[in-house]
Design an enzyme around this catalytic site. Structure first.
Site, PDB file in Angstrom:
ATOM      1  N   GLU A 184     -50.920  58.270  16.570  1.00  0.00           N
ATOM      2  CA  GLU A 184     -51.328  58.993  15.448  1.00  0.00           C
ATOM      3  C   GLU A 184     -51.968  60.253  15.708  1.00  0.00           C
ATOM      4  O   GLU A 184     -51.831  61.302  15.032  1.00  0.00           O
ATOM      5  CB  GLU A 184     -52.170  58.145  14.459  1.00  0.00           C
ATOM      6  CG  GLU A 184     -51.330  56.971  14.027  1.00  0.00           C
ATOM      7  CD  GLU A 184     -51.827  56.084  13.298  1.00  0.00           C
ATOM      8  OE1 GLU A 184     -53.189  55.945  12.968  1.00  0.00           O
ATOM      9  OE2 GLU A 184     -51.269  55.084  12.700  1.00  0.00           O
ATOM     10  N   TYR A 203     -45.421  57.090   9.100  1.00  0.00           N
ATOM     11  CA  TYR A 203     -45.376  55.734   8.764  1.00  0.00           C
ATOM     12  C   TYR A 203     -43.994  55.117   9.251  1.00  0.00           C
ATOM     13  O   TYR A 203     -43.743  54.125   8.601  1.00  0.00           O
ATOM     14  CB  TYR A 203     -45.710  55.669   7.306  1.00  0.00           C
ATOM     15  CG  TYR A 203     -47.034  55.698   7.036  1.00  0.00           C
ATOM     16  CD1 TYR A 203     -47.971  54.435   7.310  1.00  0.00           C
ATOM     17  CD2 TYR A 203     -47.510  56.564   6.018  1.00  0.00           C
ATOM     18  CE1 TYR A 203     -49.346  54.690   6.883  1.00  0.00           C
ATOM     19  CE2 TYR A 203     -48.908  56.574   5.558  1.00  0.00           C
ATOM     20  CZ  TYR A 203     -49.776  55.673   5.868  1.00  0.00           C
ATOM     21  OH  TYR A 203     -51.148  55.618   5.484  1.00  0.00           O
ATOM     22  N   LYS A 209     -56.735  60.326   2.048  1.00  0.00           N
ATOM     23  CA  LYS A 209     -55.151  60.713   1.416  1.00  0.00           C
ATOM     24  C   LYS A 209     -55.210  61.449   0.019  1.00  0.00           C
ATOM     25  O   LYS A 209     -56.307  61.550  -0.347  1.00  0.00           O
ATOM     26  CB  LYS A 209     -54.667  58.859   0.850  1.00  0.00           C
ATOM     27  CG  LYS A 209     -54.619  58.153   2.162  1.00  0.00           C
ATOM     28  CD  LYS A 209     -54.095  56.794   1.880  1.00  0.00           C
ATOM     29  CE  LYS A 209     -53.660  55.898   3.236  1.00  0.00           C
ATOM     30  NZ  LYS A 209     -53.020  54.631   2.837  1.00  0.00           N
ATOM     31  N   ASN A 269     -55.036  54.050  -1.915  1.00  0.00           N
ATOM     32  CA  ASN A 269     -56.185  53.328  -1.353  1.00  0.00           C
ATOM     33  C   ASN A 269     -57.212  54.508  -0.416  1.00  0.00           C
ATOM     34  O   ASN A 269     -57.739  53.893   0.405  1.00  0.00           O
ATOM     35  CB  ASN A 269     -56.000  52.165  -0.722  1.00  0.00           C
ATOM     36  CG  ASN A 269     -55.115  52.495   0.389  1.00  0.00           C
ATOM     37  OD1 ASN A 269     -54.534  53.496   0.985  1.00  0.00           O
ATOM     38  ND2 ASN A 269     -54.636  51.448   1.508  1.00  0.00           N
ATOM     39  N   HIS A 322     -56.983  56.367   5.537  1.00  0.00           N
ATOM     40  CA  HIS A 322     -56.099  55.470   6.436  1.00  0.00           C
ATOM     41  C   HIS A 322     -57.007  55.499   7.755  1.00  0.00           C
ATOM     42  O   HIS A 322     -57.780  56.259   7.909  1.00  0.00           O
ATOM     43  CB  HIS A 322     -54.719  56.429   6.931  1.00  0.00           C
ATOM     44  CG  HIS A 322     -54.088  56.115   8.060  1.00  0.00           C
ATOM     45  ND1 HIS A 322     -53.375  54.975   8.165  1.00  0.00           N
ATOM     46  CD2 HIS A 322     -54.454  56.566   9.430  1.00  0.00           C
ATOM     47  CE1 HIS A 322     -53.141  54.976   9.657  1.00  0.00           C
ATOM     48  NE2 HIS A 322     -53.681  55.932  10.186  1.00  0.00           N
TER      49      HIS A 322
HETATM   50  P1  ATP Z   1     -53.426  52.368   6.515  1.00  0.00           P
HETATM   51  O1  ATP Z   1     -52.305  52.245   7.821  1.00  0.00           O
HETATM   52  O2  ATP Z   1     -52.949  53.404   5.441  1.00  0.00           O
HETATM   53  O3  ATP Z   1     -54.876  52.622   7.144  1.00  0.00           O
HETATM   54  P2  ATP Z   1     -53.681  49.525   6.316  1.00  0.00           P
HETATM   55  O4  ATP Z   1     -53.518  49.489   7.753  1.00  0.00           O
HETATM   56  O5  ATP Z   1     -54.735  48.911   5.455  1.00  0.00           O
HETATM   57  O6  ATP Z   1     -53.468  50.955   5.750  1.00  0.00           O
HETATM   58  P3  ATP Z   1     -50.676  48.954   6.213  1.00  0.00           P
HETATM   59  O7  ATP Z   1     -50.350  47.477   5.927  1.00  0.00           O
HETATM   60  O8  ATP Z   1     -50.749  49.742   7.369  1.00  0.00           O
HETATM   61  O9  ATP Z   1     -52.367  48.999   5.720  1.00  0.00           O
HETATM   62  O10 ATP Z   1     -50.149  49.778   5.221  1.00  0.00           O
HETATM   63  C1  ATP Z   1     -50.076  51.270   5.187  1.00  0.00           C
HETATM   64  C2  ATP Z   1     -50.307  51.975   3.823  1.00  0.00           C
HETATM   65  O11 ATP Z   1     -49.022  51.372   2.781  1.00  0.00           O
HETATM   66  C3  ATP Z   1     -51.591  51.259   3.014  1.00  0.00           C
HETATM   67  O12 ATP Z   1     -52.673  51.720   3.329  1.00  0.00           O
HETATM   68  C4  ATP Z   1     -50.958  51.648   1.673  1.00  0.00           C
HETATM   69  O13 ATP Z   1     -51.234  52.894   1.059  1.00  0.00           O
HETATM   70  C5  ATP Z   1     -49.534  51.227   1.503  1.00  0.00           C
HETATM   71  N1  ATP Z   1     -49.144  49.771   1.135  1.00  0.00           N
HETATM   72  C6  ATP Z   1     -49.517  48.697   2.041  1.00  0.00           C
HETATM   73  N2  ATP Z   1     -49.160  47.559   1.404  1.00  0.00           N
HETATM   74  C7  ATP Z   1     -48.599  48.020   0.196  1.00  0.00           C
HETATM   75  C8  ATP Z   1     -47.862  47.150  -0.952  1.00  0.00           C
HETATM   76  N3  ATP Z   1     -47.852  45.879  -0.936  1.00  0.00           N
HETATM   77  N4  ATP Z   1     -47.419  47.993  -1.823  1.00  0.00           N
HETATM   78  C9  ATP Z   1     -47.705  49.535  -2.093  1.00  0.00           C
HETATM   79  N5  ATP Z   1     -48.194  50.097  -0.948  1.00  0.00           N
HETATM   80  C10 ATP Z   1     -48.679  49.157   0.154  1.00  0.00           C
HETATM   81 MG    MG Z   2     -51.955  50.556   8.828  1.00  0.00          MG
END
Ligand code: ATP
Ligand code: MG
Length: 139
Positions: A128, A51, A11, A114, A117
């Protein structure tokens, strides 16, 4: 054991923070084959499309602004159980809750920023991969 493919993204926080190389080294050490890789900056609309599953979540606007704020590195990774294994190596979504030694624990700075992804299931991996590498023969 099945050979799987997953979509991984380094990211904008990690690319901008200069830790792409370290993350790529971990991908190699973990035994993934990099089937495809490219570096690009997403438009806001492209981040929203990627997303789309999260479009009704309160963090959607901030997340897509963040994901379009700088360059990303997008990859197709291949390994046995690639989807679950890459998610294990990344760690929990929130870096503060991620296990020691995981990428998000070491390089992530917030639940949003974080650093990586990973696809979460075979159907999302297929979507994706096609989103970023449409019509590309991935060999
Ligand atoms: P990713 O899909 O990016 O691999 P993930 O599957 O661990 O991450 P998801 O629940 O799919 O988590 O959320 C997608 C992304 O949205 C997260 O990686 C993070 O960058 C962001 N995100 C998730 N939860 C929150 C939150 N509560 N507040 C802010 N940003 C969030
Ligand atoms: Mg995710």
């Amino acid at each position: 054991m099945v050979i799987e493919r997953t979509l991984a993204i380094i990211k904008p926080d990690a690319v901008g923070g200069g830790v792409s190389g370290e993350i790529l080294a971990r991908i190699h050490k973990a035994g993934f084959r990099i089937v495809a890789i490219k570096s690009l900056r997403l438009t806001k609309a492209e981040a929203e499309g990627f997303y789309a599953v999260h479009r009704s979540r309160p963090f959607f606007a901030d997340l897509t602004t963040f994901m379009s704020s700088g360059k990303v590195v997008v990859m197709v990774l291949e390994a046995e159980n690639a989807i679950a294994r890459w998610r294990d190596i990344m760690g929990a979504t929130d870096p503060a809750k991620a296990a020691p030694g995981t990428i998000r624990r070491e390089f992530g700075s917030s639940i949003q920023n974080n650093c990586t992804h990973g696809s979460d299931a075979p159907d999302t991996a297929t979507f994706e991969i096609g989103y970023f590498f449409p019509g590309v023969d991935l060999i």
